[in-house]
Design an enzyme around this catalytic site. Structure first.
Site: not given
Ligand code: 5GP
Ligand code: ZN
Length: 115
Positions: A34, A89, A95-96, A102, A104
């Protein structure tokens, strides 16, 4: 399928939150991020709720292989011709932000907004 009712990505899997899907099969879903960092930025997630990469075990090897193997195929299909980044992450120091595993996958011509 194992789902967490409070998890935003489980809600995307269930169709309760809309997403721009690029791939779906029995095991995984891929959709556009998003807030993309790059011209093409998709997330590849397992349909089952696994909170982080820190939780996976040998029983997830095939699933993880499937997720990674999808990356080049999706980038090709989305017109990415000059390379891409794959990032997972994990946990607070990783930094999750969303605690549903998931990957990226980001590509397209630079400069990028981040990364
Ligand atoms: P993390 O920091 O956990 O690795 O990244 C989570 C990613 O999920 C962020 O890049 C963020 O933009 C994306 N994201 C969060 N909520 C949604 C959503 O509802 N829909 C989509 N498509 N992406 C989301
Ligand atoms: Zn989930």
């Amino acid at each position: 399928m194992n789902a967490d009712p409070n998890c935003i990505f489980c809600k995307i899997v269930a169709g309760q939150i809309p997403s721009k899907k690029v791939h779906e099969d029995e095991q995984v879903l891929a959709f556009h991020d998003i807030h993309p960092w790059a011209p093409v930025h998709v997330l590849v997630i397992p349909k089952q709720h696994i909170a982080t990469l820190a939780e996976v075990g040998p029983e997830h090897a095939a699933l993880l292989g499937h997720m990674l193997g999808l990356a080049p195929r999706l980038m090709r299909e989305l017109g990415v011709v000059d390379g891409f980044r794959t990032v997972i992450n994990t946990g607070r120091d990783g930094g999750q932000e969303v605690y549903h595993l998931h990957m990226h996958v980001m590509g397209g011509p630079r400069p990028w907004a981040r990364g």
